[in-house]
Design an enzyme around this catalytic site. Structure first.
Site, PDB file in Angstrom:
ATOM      1  N   ASN A 306       0.812  -1.217   0.000  1.00 60.73           N
ATOM      2  CA  ASN A 306       0.000   0.000   0.000  1.00 60.73           C
ATOM      3  C   ASN A 306       0.845   1.267   0.000  1.00 60.73           C
ATOM      4  OD1 ASN A 306      -2.598  -1.429   2.111  1.00 60.73           O
ATOM      5  ND2 ASN A 306      -2.366  -1.470  -0.099  1.00 60.73           N
ATOM      6  N   LYS A 311      -1.511   4.694   8.744  1.00 59.72           N
ATOM      7  CA  LYS A 311      -2.825   4.133   8.416  1.00 59.72           C
ATOM      8  C   LYS A 311      -3.510   3.751   9.714  1.00 59.72           C
ATOM      9  CE  LYS A 311      -3.134   0.255   5.991  1.00 59.72           C
ATOM     10  NZ  LYS A 311      -3.054  -0.589   4.791  1.00 59.72           N
TER      11      LYS A 311
END
Length: 469
Positions: A306, A311
């Protein structure tokens, strides 16, 4: 130009989080904020008749900002054991006759004891298991400390370890691990499921999964001044999808976990990932950069990392009220140039995102849903998608009258971030992303009732000090 060191108590963050909640809902916000070149693409209304509820933050969860462990002395212990690559587990574990393995030393240690690791390489393929009943728990008054000898670097090398095996597992309570390097683990470099532990000045790299991962019921752990980089998982279909720099994951994860002063770079997936962690986690003064870059791993086919910096989701619950304060995210672009510096990742809680700086990520700040507190953040060379439901999303650089530019910062030299840490393990003292004297960020923030110079706080991760300080 001098900058103030940040010496706030983390509990102060909660003071201004409550103040921010009280500020919400004074105006309708059905349109984007004016004066921004990278505004939110979505918004909804908030009314003064329905003020935003105060976030469910528990002040008792947070400790004071940690003081680094002295790098040039050894702590006193009830007993002090020594471990050396030239030792033997048949010896007494003294400085003159050291043990050979950390595994053996951890089975001898009792509360208040110290294990001193001498420099050099320790090769092994078995996981170092620090767990009861083989290893004792420490106590609050008498933790068990594993520490590198001053001026030396002990390296735990797990080259050839079967895939799926951790390098180190720390499942006991009140242990301090300080100054170790862990490399080439078959899964996590260090997996932590104990509580009230302190990880400090650790360097973890080239693990087959996340470098340092906090899981299970782990609670009240401090991860401080650690580096985690080039961790990479080579799955058959989704190459690079799992290996983060730091993780704190799972809906059973306990409360009170704090990340302070850490760096995560060139990990195949994300810098920091808090998947399904429902109790509040604090991210304070951390850096995340150049994650998710397939070039770092030879451009493997099917690369699917990613590449986000921070996150902070996902969850089915509404209680994931994580705190992101004074962090940097830069050069996180991922394989498709669309990775995020700060990513909500479908977190349904109420996040506090204050005084962070994002630069040159695929997307800098992405919080497209929810009712978060997002204030005093700086964003340069990257888009932002932030839902503005109330005045709790305000005073960010993309909401200023002028456009932020490179001239508003002393330096954009991101290569400096790879440099050596300070002697006590603190982050490198560099000018990267610090505001220039005439920056539009100076005195442009909202007063969150934390110390600042000038008429108002500066926007972004750094506060410019007054001349002569």
């Amino acid at each position: 130009m001098m900058f103030k060191s940040t010496t706030l108590q983390l509990s102060q963050i909660f003071v201004f989080s409550c103040l921010l909640a009280a500020c919400g809902g004074s105006d309708n916000n059905d349109s984007e904020n004016e004066g921004s070149s990278s505004r939110s693409s979505s918004s909804s209304s908030a009314s003064s008749d329905n003020p935003t509820e105060e976030p469910a933050f528990d002040l008792s969860l947070l400790p004071e900002v940690p003081t680094p462990t002295a790098p040039d002395t050894l702590p006193d212990g009830e007993n002090t054991y020594f471990v050396s690559p030239d030792g033997s587990d048949d010896l007494a574990g003294t400085e003159a006759d050291p043990f050979a393995t950390l595994s053996h030393a951890t089975r001898q240690a009792q509360p208040g004891d110290v294990i001193v690791m001498r420099g050099g390489e320790y090769f092994q393929t078995d996981t170092i298991q620090i767990r009861a009943p083989d290893s004792a728990h420490g106590t609050e008054e008498a933790p068990i400390i594993v520490i590198a000898h001053p001026g030396e670097t002990p390296i735990l090398d797990f080259e050839g370890q079967p895939l799926g095996n951790h390098g180190v597992r720390l499942d006991t309570d009140y242990w301090h691990l300080i100054g170790l390097t862990i490399r080439n683990a078959g899964h996590n470099g260090l997996g932590l499921e104990g509580s009230h532990n302190r990880l400090e000045r650790l360097v973890v790299h080239d693990s087959y999964d996340t470098g340092i991962n906090v899981g299970g019921l782990a609670a009240h752990n401090l991860i401080m001044n650690c580096d985690s980089y080039r961790n990479f998982d080579y799955a058959e279909e989704r190459v690079g999808q799992d290996a983060d720099g730091f993780g704190a994951k799972g809906n059973r994860l306990g409360e009170g976990n704090v990340f302070y002063g850490n760096r995560a770079w060139q990990n195949s997936d994300d810098g920091y990932d808090f998947w399904e962690a429902e109790n509040t986690i604090v991210l304070y003064n951390n850096w995340a950069f150049n994650n998710g870059d397939p070039d770092a791993f030879g451009n493997p086919s099917n690369f699917d990392g990613n590449g986000n910096g921070f996150k902070v989701g996902r969850s089915e619950e509404d209680r994931n009220s994580h705190i992101l304060y004074r962090n940097l995210a830069f050069d996180n672009r991922g394989p498709f140039d669309d990775s995020k510096g700060f990513d909500q990742n479908s977190n349904r809680g109420k996040l506090l995102v204050a005084h962070n700086t994002a630069y040159n990520n695929g997307r800098n700040f992405t919080f497209p849903t929810g009712d978060h507190i997002i204030r005093n953040n700086a964003s340069l060379d990257g888009s932002n998608s932030v839902l503005n439901r109330s005045d709790q999303v305000n005073d960010n650089s993309w909401q200023l009258d002028g456009d932020l530019s490179a001239s508003d910062f002393i330096s954009l030299d991101t290569q400096a971030a790879y440099g050596e840490r300070q002697a006590d393990g603190s982050l490198p003292d560099i000018d990267l992303l610090k505001p220039a004297p005439d920056s539009i960020l100076i005195d442009a923030g909202f007063d969150l009732e934390v110390p600042h110079e000038g008429e108002a706080p500066d926007i972004g991760a750094y506060e410019r000090a007054a001349e002569g300080n």
